[in-house]
Design an enzyme around this catalytic site. Structure first.
Site, PDB file in Angstrom:
ATOM      1  N   CYS A   1      -7.831 -12.284  22.611  1.00  0.00           N
ATOM      2  CA  CYS A   1      -7.221 -11.268  21.736  1.00  0.00           C
ATOM      3  C   CYS A   1      -6.168 -10.488  22.519  1.00  0.00           C
ATOM      4  CB  CYS A   1      -8.296 -10.334  21.179  1.00  0.00           C
ATOM      5  SG  CYS A   1      -9.260  -9.542  22.457  1.00  0.00           S
TER       6      CYS A   1
ATOM      7  N   GLN B   1     -16.339 -11.552  14.730  1.00  0.00           N
ATOM      8  CA  GLN B   1     -14.938 -11.793  14.404  1.00  0.00           C
ATOM      9  C   GLN B   1     -14.604 -11.002  13.140  1.00  0.00           C
ATOM     10  OE1 GLN B   1     -12.919 -13.207  16.415  1.00  0.00           O
ATOM     11  NE2 GLN B   1     -14.332 -14.189  17.834  1.00  0.00           N
TER      12      GLN B   1
ATOM     13  N   CYS C   1       0.838  -1.205   0.000  1.00  0.00           N
ATOM     14  CA  CYS C   1       0.000   0.000   0.000  1.00  0.00           C
ATOM     15  C   CYS C   1       0.875   1.257   0.000  1.00  0.00           C
ATOM     16  CB  CYS C   1      -0.897  -0.008   1.240  1.00  0.00           C
ATOM     17  SG  CYS C   1      -1.839   1.506   1.442  1.00  0.00           S
TER      18      CYS C   1
ATOM     19  N   CYS D   1      -7.543   0.305   0.004  1.00  0.00           N
ATOM     20  CA  CYS D   1      -7.053  -0.363   1.211  1.00  0.00           C
ATOM     21  C   CYS D   1      -6.861  -1.868   0.965  1.00  0.00           C
ATOM     22  CB  CYS D   1      -8.044  -0.149   2.346  1.00  0.00           C
ATOM     23  SG  CYS D   1      -7.542  -0.940   3.862  1.00  0.00           S
TER      24      CYS D   1
HETATM   25  C1  LIG Z   1     -14.224 -11.140  22.117  1.00  0.00           C
HETATM   26  S1  LIG Z   1     -15.966 -10.987  22.106  1.00  0.00           S
HETATM   27  C2  LIG Z   1     -16.411 -12.654  21.721  1.00  0.00           C
HETATM   28  C3  LIG Z   1     -17.818 -12.875  21.293  1.00  0.00           C
HETATM   29  C4  LIG Z   1     -18.104 -14.236  20.641  1.00  0.00           C
HETATM   30  N1  LIG Z   1     -17.469 -15.323  21.342  1.00  0.00           N
HETATM   31  C5  LIG Z   1     -17.718 -14.233  19.179  1.00  0.00           C
HETATM   32  O1  LIG Z   1     -16.749 -14.923  18.828  1.00  0.00           O
HETATM   33  O2  LIG Z   1     -18.370 -13.549  18.382  1.00  0.00           O
HETATM   34  C6  LIG Z   1     -16.309 -10.802  23.798  1.00  0.00           C
HETATM   35  C7  LIG Z   1     -17.772 -10.745  24.162  1.00  0.00           C
HETATM   36  O3  LIG Z   1     -17.855 -10.565  25.589  1.00  0.00           O
HETATM   37  C8  LIG Z   1     -18.929  -9.716  25.896  1.00  0.00           C
HETATM   38  N2  LIG Z   1     -18.627  -9.137  27.218  1.00  0.00           N
HETATM   39  C9  LIG Z   1     -17.800  -8.104  27.508  1.00  0.00           C
HETATM   40  N3  LIG Z   1     -17.743  -7.914  28.833  1.00  0.00           N
HETATM   41  C10 LIG Z   1     -18.550  -8.855  29.404  1.00  0.00           C
HETATM   42  C11 LIG Z   1     -18.912  -9.171  30.751  1.00  0.00           C
HETATM   43  N4  LIG Z   1     -18.417  -8.482  31.769  1.00  0.00           N
HETATM   44  N5  LIG Z   1     -19.746 -10.204  30.953  1.00  0.00           N
HETATM   45  C12 LIG Z   1     -20.251 -10.917  29.924  1.00  0.00           C
HETATM   46  N6  LIG Z   1     -19.957 -10.653  28.628  1.00  0.00           N
HETATM   47  C13 LIG Z   1     -19.117  -9.631  28.373  1.00  0.00           C
HETATM   48  C14 LIG Z   1     -18.966  -8.730  24.741  1.00  0.00           C
HETATM   49  O4  LIG Z   1     -20.258  -8.158  24.599  1.00  0.00           O
HETATM   50  C15 LIG Z   1     -18.575  -9.611  23.549  1.00  0.00           C
HETATM   51  O5  LIG Z   1     -19.707 -10.150  22.944  1.00  0.00           O
END
Ligand SMILES: C[S@@+](CC[C@H](N)C(=O)[O-])C[C@H]1O[C@@H](n2cnc3c(N)ncnc32)[C@H](O)[C@@H]1O
Length: 406
Positions: A364, A243, A60, A143
């Site tokens: 992550c 994701q 890029c 991009c």
């Molecule tokens: C990294 S994402 C993963 C979501 C799912 N596993 C996916 O792959 O699409 C983390 C998730 O945790 C939820 N989250 C964040 N803080 C939280 C909490 N204190 N208790 C429960 N869920 C929570 C977010 O809303 C989000 O959906």
């Protein structure tokens, strides 16, 4: 002054040993010899004297300035090894190591979700990623990260910025590719009034947006923006977590599916809209726990509309404050856990005290992952394997899947 890069920092900057301590030089790779004028811990006008064999020409033209990518000057195998090294370093910091499975990297132009910055200009609109460490917006018409369908939304985003942006403030435009067309969520825009609402609805119609959300309010819903998770179709709420790339999601799902093996009753913690829970419910009973009510509701609706899935229950619960306790975890023979960057210390602590035999973890953030992993290994779990799954090509982000068992 001539310096040699010894290693990379956590944002991908080259780090050399200077006369008064470390010197940080963006865009440099380990082993490279560089000349320039030292100013504090920075080298001004760096000129590479000896390039690394891992150096390549960035695809890029904005690679040196755009904050969207930090590592386009490095060959893919180098970036992969660097990211694996970050995870190994974080684990070693907790006294842990593990077998590593071959990494997976998402290809260029595969990001299906991105947040772009936008500003109205005299002649139209400027849309793109921020320059590194600055408010400047670098335009992204070519991009190399974004899926072509996201690039194709740029005219719509421009129209939205002209209609509802201003020259003094910046908009954040979150664009997600869905099966039914682009799903766009805007924040920081002008306050909605009748005229703006009509303008926005017309733009959504003209450009075929599935949904348009303006500072949290849905102003156009032409068709529900569907995502497929296994056999199920789900309409995530505006701005919901997904994701970042479809192939990254597939690699994570395959790692998680293999990790839980033949488990018949699975808890999916931090379940989002069902990325893992819905495909897993084709083979096992699921309990999906998520903090956002709208996401839990979308997941459950997707499950109800899909014939042939096994029993699935949902629960909206703050897992930081109220993790599933060991007596609740007794119901499951495997747990999938995919927390946000902060990790899930409280939940890992109760998992450590539970009788759950298998944990499939997705993370992550290698630092919080290693901290939480230690809670499990200290309680007798083995860290069976780790796999780096890189959905954020050319960035310093690191994602991984791992299996624990006992
Ligand atoms: C990294 S994402 C993963 C979501 C799912 N596993 C996916 O792959 O699409 C983390 C998730 O945790 C939820 N989250 C964040 N803080 C939280 C909490 N204190 N208790 C429960 N869920 C929570 C977010 O809303 C989000 O959906």
């Amino acid at each position: 002054m001539k310096l040699v890069i010894e290693r990379l920092g956590h944002l991908g900057d080259g780090i050399a040993r200077g006369p008064d301590g470390p010197v940080y030089i963006p865009g440099l790779l380990p082993g490279e010899e560089v000349e320039g004028t030292l100013n504090g811990d920075r080298l001004i006008d760096p000129r590479i004297v000896t390039p690394s064999p891992d150096r390549k020409k960035p695809p890029c033209p904005h690679a040196r300035t755009c904050g969207g990518c930090l590592m386009q000057h490095a060959a893919d195998p180098f970036v992969t090894a660097w990211k694996e090294g970050i995870v190994k370093g974080a684990l070693a910091g907790q006294g842990l190591d593990a077998p590593f499975r071959p990494s997976h990297s998402s290809p260029p132009n595969s990001r299906r979700r991105a947040t772009l910055a936008a500003r109205k200009t005299k002649g139209g609109a400027l849309i793109g990623f921020h320059a590194r460490g600055s408010d400047l917006i670098i335009p992204v018409p070519y991009c190399h990260l974004l899926h072509p369908d996201l690039l194709a939304t740029l005219p719509a985003l421009e129209a939205l910025t002209r209609a509802g942006g201003s020259r003094s403030t910046e908009l954040a435009l979150t664009v997600t590719r869905s099966l039914s067309g682009p799903d766009v969520s805007v924040s920081g825009g002008k306050e909605l009034d009748g005229a703006l609402r009509m303008d926005l609805a017309r733009i959504a119609e003209t450009h075929g947006l599935a949904r348009l959300t303006w500072d949290g309010e849905t102003v156009a819903l032409r068709t529900a923006p569907m995502q497929r998770f296994g056999k199920a179709l789900v309409a995530p709420p505006p701005g919901a977590f997904l994701q970042a790339t479809p192939d990254g999601e597939a690699a994570l799902l395959s790692a998680v599916t293999e990790a839980v093996g033949g488990a018949k009753r699975i808890a999916d913690l931090f379940a989002g809209c069902g990325t893992f829970a819905l495909p897993l419910s084709e083979q096992a009973e699921l309990h999906a726990v998520e903090g956002e009510t709208a996401m839990t509701a979308a997941l459950e609706k997707g499950w109800r509309a899909t014939p042939g899935l096994k029993k699935l229950t949902t629960e909206t619960r703050d897992l930081f404050r109220r993790p599933l306790e060991p007596d609740e975890l007794r119901a499951f023979d495997a747990v999938v856990i995919d927390p946000p960057r902060a990790g899930a210390e409280a939940q890992f602590a109760t998992l450590a005290r539970s009788a759950v035999p298998v944990v499939a973890a997705v993370s992550c953030n290698p630092v919080t992952f290693a901290r939480d992993a230690r809670l499990l290994t200290a309680a007798g779990f083995r860290l069976d394997w780790v796999q780096v799954i890189d959905q954020f090509r050319w960035s310093a982000h690191v994602e991984l899947a791992a299996r624990f068992s006992r």
